[in-house]
Scaffold this motif. Structure first.
Motif, PDB file in Angstrom:
ATOM      1  N   LEU C  57       0.880  -1.346  -0.063  1.00  0.00           N
ATOM      2  CA  LEU C  57      -0.192   0.089   0.057  1.00  0.00           C
ATOM      3  C   LEU C  57       0.842   1.178   0.141  1.00  0.00           C
ATOM      4  CD1 LEU C  57      -2.660  -0.927   2.538  1.00  0.00           C
ATOM      5  CD2 LEU C  57      -2.887  -0.989  -0.022  1.00  0.00           C
ATOM      6  N   ASP C  58       2.281   1.166   0.123  1.00  0.00           N
ATOM      7  CA  ASP C  58       2.987   2.400   0.182  1.00  0.00           C
ATOM      8  C   ASP C  58       2.944   3.251   1.391  1.00  0.00           C
ATOM      9  OD1 ASP C  58       5.191   3.305  -0.900  1.00  0.00           O
ATOM     10  OD2 ASP C  58       4.272   4.596  -2.258  1.00  0.00           O
ATOM     11  N   ARG C  59       2.590   2.604   2.424  1.00  0.00           N
ATOM     12  CA  ARG C  59       2.613   3.104   3.799  1.00  0.00           C
ATOM     13  C   ARG C  59       3.894   3.184   4.382  1.00  0.00           C
ATOM     14  NH1 ARG C  59      -2.354   2.070   7.015  1.00  0.00           N
ATOM     15  NH2 ARG C  59      -0.918   0.664   7.906  1.00  0.00           N
ATOM     16  N   ALA C 113      -6.498  -0.842   4.033  1.00  0.00           N
ATOM     17  CA  ALA C 113      -6.515  -0.860   2.812  1.00  0.00           C
ATOM     18  C   ALA C 113      -7.619   0.034   2.321  1.00  0.00           C
ATOM     19  CB  ALA C 113      -6.660  -2.139   2.132  1.00  0.00           C
ATOM     20  N   ILE C 114      -8.659  -0.196   2.976  1.00  0.00           N
ATOM     21  CA  ILE C 114     -10.046   0.686   2.731  1.00  0.00           C
ATOM     22  C   ILE C 114      -9.688   2.128   2.905  1.00  0.00           C
ATOM     23  CG2 ILE C 114     -12.291   1.223   3.178  1.00  0.00           C
ATOM     24  CD1 ILE C 114     -12.973  -1.402   3.853  1.00  0.00           C
ATOM     25  N   ALA C 115      -8.944   2.705   3.883  1.00  0.00           N
ATOM     26  CA  ALA C 115      -8.740   3.946   3.932  1.00  0.00           C
ATOM     27  C   ALA C 115      -7.868   4.498   2.811  1.00  0.00           C
ATOM     28  CB  ALA C 115      -7.896   4.102   5.501  1.00  0.00           C
ATOM     29  N   TRP C 116      -6.946   3.592   2.415  1.00  0.00           N
ATOM     30  CA  TRP C 116      -5.918   3.909   1.199  1.00  0.00           C
ATOM     31  C   TRP C 116      -6.720   4.150  -0.076  1.00  0.00           C
ATOM     32  CZ3 TRP C 116      -4.355   1.442  -3.353  1.00  0.00           C
ATOM     33  CH2 TRP C 116      -3.179   1.620  -3.840  1.00  0.00           C
ATOM     34  N   GLY C 117      -7.945   3.571  -0.103  1.00  0.00           N
ATOM     35  CA  GLY C 117      -8.713   3.752  -1.328  1.00  0.00           C
ATOM     36  C   GLY C 117      -8.555   2.363  -2.302  1.00  0.00           C
ATOM     37  N   ALA C 118      -8.235   1.152  -1.704  1.00  0.00           N
ATOM     38  CA  ALA C 118      -8.064   0.039  -2.369  1.00  0.00           C
ATOM     39  C   ALA C 118      -9.498  -0.313  -2.963  1.00  0.00           C
ATOM     40  CB  ALA C 118      -7.268  -0.984  -1.720  1.00  0.00           C
ATOM     41  N   MET C 126      -5.893  -8.111   1.072  1.00  0.00           N
ATOM     42  CA  MET C 126      -4.917  -7.321   2.144  1.00  0.00           C
ATOM     43  C   MET C 126      -5.003  -7.741   3.383  1.00  0.00           C
ATOM     44  SD  MET C 126      -2.347  -5.849   0.552  1.00  0.00           S
ATOM     45  CE  MET C 126      -2.832  -4.671  -0.707  1.00  0.00           C
ATOM     46  N   GLY C 127      -6.375  -7.666   4.088  1.00  0.00           N
ATOM     47  CA  GLY C 127      -6.452  -8.064   5.135  1.00  0.00           C
ATOM     48  C   GLY C 127      -6.091  -9.623   5.506  1.00  0.00           C
ATOM     49  N   MET C 173     -23.190   0.356   8.400  1.00  0.00           N
ATOM     50  CA  MET C 173     -23.047   0.114  10.080  1.00  0.00           C
ATOM     51  C   MET C 173     -21.771   1.074  10.466  1.00  0.00           C
ATOM     52  SD  MET C 173     -22.323  -3.450  12.011  1.00  0.00           S
ATOM     53  CE  MET C 173     -24.089  -4.021  11.673  1.00  0.00           C
ATOM     54  N   ALA C 174     -21.636   1.557  11.851  1.00  0.00           N
ATOM     55  CA  ALA C 174     -20.643   2.126  12.286  1.00  0.00           C
ATOM     56  C   ALA C 174     -19.249   1.309  12.322  1.00  0.00           C
ATOM     57  CB  ALA C 174     -20.879   2.465  13.712  1.00  0.00           C
ATOM     58  N   GLY C 175     -18.209   1.934  11.740  1.00  0.00           N
ATOM     59  CA  GLY C 175     -16.862   1.156  11.501  1.00  0.00           C
ATOM     60  C   GLY C 175     -16.508   0.162  12.728  1.00  0.00           C
ATOM     61  N   TRP C 176     -16.522   0.698  13.957  1.00  0.00           N
ATOM     62  CA  TRP C 176     -15.922  -0.042  15.042  1.00  0.00           C
ATOM     63  C   TRP C 176     -16.997  -1.051  15.567  1.00  0.00           C
ATOM     64  CZ3 TRP C 176     -18.313  -0.513  19.903  1.00  0.00           C
ATOM     65  CH2 TRP C 176     -19.276   0.392  20.161  1.00  0.00           C
ATOM     66  N   ILE C 177     -18.368  -0.956  15.097  1.00  0.00           N
ATOM     67  CA  ILE C 177     -19.116  -2.208  15.336  1.00  0.00           C
ATOM     68  C   ILE C 177     -18.807  -3.450  14.392  1.00  0.00           C
ATOM     69  CG2 ILE C 177     -21.659  -2.943  15.653  1.00  0.00           C
ATOM     70  CD1 ILE C 177     -22.190  -0.151  16.457  1.00  0.00           C
ATOM     71  N   ALA C 178     -18.890  -2.999  13.233  1.00  0.00           N
ATOM     72  CA  ALA C 178     -18.613  -3.896  12.080  1.00  0.00           C
ATOM     73  C   ALA C 178     -17.153  -4.679  12.319  1.00  0.00           C
ATOM     74  CB  ALA C 178     -18.433  -3.167  10.726  1.00  0.00           C
TER      75      ALA C 178
END
Lengths: 212, 212, 212
Positions: C57-59, C113-118, C126-127, C173-178
């Motif tokens: 992801l080039d992070r 990966a989602i935050a990166w826009g994959a 990636m997970g 759904m809220a990210g942290w519950i998911a």
């Protein structure tokens, strides 16, 4: 470049990735990995070379940006995994698409490195890496000695073609003609090497290391 | 830094890369790979450590930017490949340049990580990675257990030197003097370890895993 | 997200890294590597998955930025190395923290990966890479066939959870519950797979490749 050539290259590349994934499953067959193991080996074979190239050139990794490649490789690997139970799929069947993939990956890898500004020897080597690293990673994951280190001409065909590409471009030939010519050289060299079993010299050493 | 020291370091680094490529060919000799296989193993041994360091620090990979390293490693690998047919090249011959390369790579790796802003433990570890990852990649490609996991002190010498470098720099010593001192420690520790066959303790476990 | 959940995740992640390093030492035990070899195998097992994810992801690589992970993994590996001489440490003991680590790494990898826009399939893969690549690198360094390619459900549990996470997030759904729900699925699936020895189908081929 003539219209639609770009699009044609894209589809050839995608097909090559799928064929390499399918061939990866068969190559790794004797290991009797489970479905996930086979998928990872197939993905390494199909996407590994381009991934290493993109990492070394610090470009976005191609299959992370465009998931069509991942879908293509996954589908081909799963299909082969289940099909192989019912139908005899000879590895030999994949040699011609594999040669086409080698040609295509090497040319695109060299071009990508040149576009990035890499020096010529690095660019040609990056083409070779794109073409052969997938097979090396596949064999490392299978805990075997890489086939490309021992078999008929493979990387040599790729390197020859990459250097021809650079030579033709230095002579101011249009990029896409140079690419087609160099790609054809790789494809034909590889087929000739398979047909007449031409390989590189193996390492032999004088003295104490020469024991079997 | 005194004039020309930078240039001297560059040439020592280049020589170390060439020697490591040559040694890589001999180390992998018992595998009887072909010329290309030997080249890849040699390049992995010579360029692998610095490549992993540059990837982890997200710096341009050193041999992609300056192809002199690639030319040096390729020439050394090919020369060794063909020379070994006619002349006995003992691996032992390469131990001293290899120790010099270990010292140099560890110091430059640690310095690069500090310049990048890495925390101290990471910086010292990055020095070790630069020094030893080449040998690990070489052995993985040869399908063998990494030698550096089992033999005489190697990584330990590198890590000790990297920590000494960081200590001396924390004491405000000039960077190049600290580098020379720490590099000398690595070089000497490695030679002492070879001479008296000093190694780290091996893993042994109580109970069921203790079977041979 | 409720307060302190971020901090809690950090500590769970750090504990998972330490447990995976300790388990890596035990897994590699039959190789009898020396202390350094064990440390590298343990670091590969604990930090390898996240490193590959960050490179792809080039992070910035997570343990290069925050050396707490490196300290945690190093301490756990050394402690296990010496403790195993005096106390019987069954691998089985690490299965539950390992399942927790798998769940956590998969969820954080997918989220990164989602935050990166994959794209979605890449993000879920990636997970999986984050969760299982450490074990693959460990086994490659030990010169063995990767365990995750053959054993009870492991990557499958991770992939299922990653896809559930993406599905729940697509349903707003809220990210942290998911994340909690999907992580729980991975954890439970893994424990069920261990308990009842559930695995994926293995590769079998019709015809000449079907010999043992």
């Amino acid at each position: 470049m003539p219209p639609h050539l770009d699009e044609l290259m894209y589809w050839i590349g995608l097909s090559a990735v799928a064929m390499m994934a399918a061939a990866g499953v068969l190559e790794a067959g004797r290991k009797r990995f489970d479905l996930f193991g086979m998928i990872i080996v197939a993905l390494a074979a199909a996407l590994g070379g381009g991934s290493v190239r993109d990492l070394l050139l610090d470009r976005p990794v191609f299959w992370v940006v465009d998931q069509t490649y991942l879908i293509g490789a996954l589908s081909a690997a799963c299909t082969t995994f289940f099909l192989a139970r019912f139908v005899v799929l000879p590895t030999r069947f994949f040699l011609i698409p594999d040669a086409a993939g080698l040609a295509l990956f090497t040319i695109t890898g060299t071009n990508a490195a040149i576009a990035w500004g890499a020096p010529w020897l690095v660019a040609s080597f990056m083409g070779v890496v794109t073409g052969v690293m997938g097979g090396i990673l596949r064999d490392v994951l299978c805990n075997e000695e890489p086939l490309v280190f021992k078999g008929t001409l493979y990387a040599t065909a790729a390197w020859t073609g990459a250097l021809i590409l650079l030579g033709l471009m230095a002579l101011d030939m249009a990029g896409w003609i140079a690419a087609l010519a160099a790609g054809a050289v790789i494809f034909l060299l590889r087929l000739i090497a398979i047909r007449w079993e031409i390989g590189l010299p193996r390492f032999t050493a004088k003295g104490s290391r020469d024991r079997p």
